[in-house]
Write an enzyme that holds these catalytic residues in place. Structure first.
Site, PDB file in Angstrom:
ATOM      1  N   GLN A  41       0.837  -1.204   0.000  1.00  0.00           N
ATOM      2  CA  GLN A  41       0.000   0.000   0.000  1.00  0.00           C
ATOM      3  C   GLN A  41       0.869   1.251   0.000  1.00  0.00           C
ATOM      4  O   GLN A  41       0.584   2.210  -0.721  1.00  0.00           O
ATOM      5  CB  GLN A  41      -0.922  -0.019   1.222  1.00  0.00           C
ATOM      6  CG  GLN A  41      -1.919  -1.172   1.159  1.00  0.00           C
ATOM      7  CD  GLN A  41      -2.831  -1.246   2.360  1.00  0.00           C
ATOM      8  OE1 GLN A  41      -2.654  -0.517   3.336  1.00  0.00           O
ATOM      9  NE2 GLN A  41      -3.803  -2.136   2.302  1.00  0.00           N
ATOM     10  N   ASP A  66      -1.864 -11.536   4.748  1.00  0.00           N
ATOM     11  CA  ASP A  66      -3.305 -11.589   5.055  1.00  0.00           C
ATOM     12  C   ASP A  66      -3.757 -12.986   5.495  1.00  0.00           C
ATOM     13  O   ASP A  66      -4.928 -13.177   5.838  1.00  0.00           O
ATOM     14  CB  ASP A  66      -4.123 -11.156   3.835  1.00  0.00           C
ATOM     15  CG  ASP A  66      -3.919  -9.670   3.534  1.00  0.00           C
ATOM     16  OD1 ASP A  66      -3.561  -8.910   4.453  1.00  0.00           O
ATOM     17  OD2 ASP A  66      -4.098  -9.283   2.369  1.00  0.00           O
TER      18      ASP A  66
HETATM   19  C1  S3P Z   1      -2.853  -4.775   0.166  1.00  0.00           C
HETATM   20  C2  S3P Z   1      -1.644  -4.858   0.802  1.00  0.00           C
HETATM   21  C3  S3P Z   1      -1.473  -5.422   2.150  1.00  0.00           C
HETATM   22  C4  S3P Z   1      -2.645  -6.283   2.562  1.00  0.00           C
HETATM   23  C5  S3P Z   1      -3.966  -5.659   2.233  1.00  0.00           C
HETATM   24  C6  S3P Z   1      -4.082  -5.326   0.757  1.00  0.00           C
HETATM   25  C7  S3P Z   1      -2.909  -4.128  -1.158  1.00  0.00           C
HETATM   26  O1  S3P Z   1      -1.331  -4.367   3.084  1.00  0.00           O
HETATM   27  O2  S3P Z   1      -2.587  -6.595   3.936  1.00  0.00           O
HETATM   28  O3  S3P Z   1      -5.026  -6.551   2.586  1.00  0.00           O
HETATM   29  O4  S3P Z   1      -3.924  -4.269  -1.851  1.00  0.00           O
HETATM   30  O5  S3P Z   1      -1.933  -3.471  -1.536  1.00  0.00           O
HETATM   31  P1  S3P Z   1       0.130  -3.730   3.346  1.00  0.00           P
HETATM   32  O6  S3P Z   1       0.708  -3.484   2.026  1.00  0.00           O
HETATM   33  O7  S3P Z   1      -0.053  -2.478   4.114  1.00  0.00           O
HETATM   34  O8  S3P Z   1       0.843  -4.795   4.144  1.00  0.00           O
END
Ligand code: S3P
Length: 435
Positions: free
Chosen positions: A171, A317
């Site tokens: 993210q 996840d």
């Molecule tokens: C996601 C990245 C992950 C994951 C989330 C979805 C994404 O979070 O836990 O359910 O779509 O980029 P982080 O990148 O913060 O770990």
């Protein structure tokens, strides 16, 4: 009013299952199509509350999105400069992905906006995206200590950045890359631990020049996105609950169809196989540029292992499901390097430890993981803390417990897997609403 489930041990799992579309890819498909030039069609879109929230946010900014049938969206892209100033805050609901990626995409626009979320999202850290975005020249304000709501001031000229992420987070990486689209010069994101690369792949599919390989992504501002049709594969993280359930329940043999197997998502497969699971990949194929396959899962007895650190980010996840597998395995499963679990939809280390303890399983929590002692699950009442993956994990646990499990506050399952209970009951699990 909050919804509870009562789950009990059902039958062996049999049959073939279709799982709904990938959440990460569905969010990105809407976002990228919205700011592309032209009309994009999305097939396999996840009809979850999280991804619908993302679609609604773009509706508020003047993007026309048609939903001719379930799982299909036609997005009339407005181009990178075509979004309109929203007249109300943009509600990301429960979705961290929506809020963090939108912060990146919107901080280079000409207008101000505010990103808000539900009670869970309002407790999740946003500094991790604000810091790099502000270094690029964005102006983003948060509530005390970097929590939502996020207030973004428009009209800022952004500069490219060479940024090394401090936490393994797709993210954060994606937010910086999306800000980079409207920044002057080159944006580079480096990661010590590679994370899912959907943004990179999809930017390329929408025609944006981008170079990427595990651990690094590089792009420059000033291009345009061209509309592209996206076929979303089935969500590995939703499939994970059934992979674990079929592994645990004696006599099971279940086929999960067309599951997305991006290598940055499938850490759980490596770990379960190392624990003794029997999971075969059949009919390997490609969907929307992603590897997919049918997964044939047969019951197997598991033994505890030390989860290799190299798989942690690739199964971030899947820990709620893994904890249930570990609770039913012989011996101890040790998880380390997973402090990020404390800032997901709930503190997943604490919620899983408390729930499993209630069901008679010893879990020794550490700052960044836990030791889970395999044993025999008994019935009881557990809290999901409004976390969809915790709720689904305990529904799986119930298939192996001596008594029924009451799971409190499961409404948020609709964020990622709205028909989980129907799907579960169709293949042999027993999950119903408590009255
Ligand atoms: C996601 C990245 C992950 C994951 C989330 C979805 C994404 O979070 O836990 O359910 O779509 O980029 P982080 O990148 O913060 O770990």
């Amino acid at each position: 009013m909050s919804i509870d489930w009562i789950a009990g041990s059902g039958a062996a799992l049999h049959g073939e299952m279709d799982i709904s579309g990938d959440k990460s890819i569905s969010h990105r498909a809407i976002m990228f199509a919205a700011v592309a030039d032209g009309v994009s069609r999305i097939d396999g879109f996840l009809e979850g509350e999280d991804t619908r929230a993302t679609a609604a946010v773009f509706g508020q900014m003047g993007v026309r999105i048609e939903a001719p049938s379930d799982g299909v969206r036609i997005v009339h892209g407005v181009g990178l400069d075509g979004l309109r100033e929203p007249s109300a805050p943009l509600d990301c609901g429960n979705a961290g992905t929506a809020m963090r990626l939108l912060a990146g995409l919107l901080c280079g626009q000409d207008f101000d906006c505010e990103l808000i979320g539900d009670a869970s999202l309002s407790k999740r850290p946003m500094r991790r995206v604000m810091d790099p975005l502000m270094r690029m020249g964005a102006q983003v304000e948060a509530a005390n200590g970097g929590l939502p709501p996020l207030r973004i001031r428009g009209g800022r000229a952004l500069r490219g950045i060479d940024y090394t992420t401090e936490v393994a987070s797709a993210q954060v990486k994606s937010a910086v890359l999306l800000a980079g689209l409207r920044a002057h010069g080159e944006t580079v994101v480096r990661e010590a631990q590679p994370t899912r690369d959907y943004s990179e792949r999809m930017l390329a599919a929408f025609g944006w020049p981008i170079e990427f390989s595990p651990g690094i992504a590089r792009l420059s501002g000033g291009h345009r996105l061209r509309a592209s049709d996206i076929a979303v594969p089935a969500d590995f993280s939703s499939a994970a609950f059934f992979i674990v359930a079929a592994t645990l329940v004696p006599g099971s043999e279940l086929v999960l169809k067309n599951i997305g197997l991006n290598p940055r998502r499938t850490g759980l497969l490596h770990v379960l196989r190392a624990m003794g699971a029997d999971i075969a990949e059949e009919r390997r194929n490609e969907r929307g540029g992603e590897p997919v396959a049918d997964l044939r899962v047969r019951h197997a007895r598991l033994r505890g292992i030390d989860v290799p650190l190299e798989h942690v980010a690739d199964m971030i996840d899947e820990f709620p499901a893994l904890f249930v597998a570990a609770a039913c395995a012989q011996g101890i499963t040790r998880v380390r390097g997973a402090a990020e679990l404390r800032v997901k939809e709930s503190d997943r280390l604490a919620t899983m430890a408390a729930g499993l303890a209630e069901l008679g399983i010893r879990v020794d929590e550490t700052a960044d993981g836990a030791d889970i002692y395999g044993g025999t699950l008994r019935g009881g009442s557990v809290e999901s803390h409004g976390d969809h993956r915790i709720a689904m994990a305990f529904a799986v646990a119930a298939q192996m417990s001596r008594g029924r499990i009451r799971i409190a506050d499961v409404g948020n399952v609709a964020t990622s897997f709205p028909d989980f209970d129907a799907c579960a009951n169709a293949v042999g699990l027993q999950v119903g609403r408590a009255t």
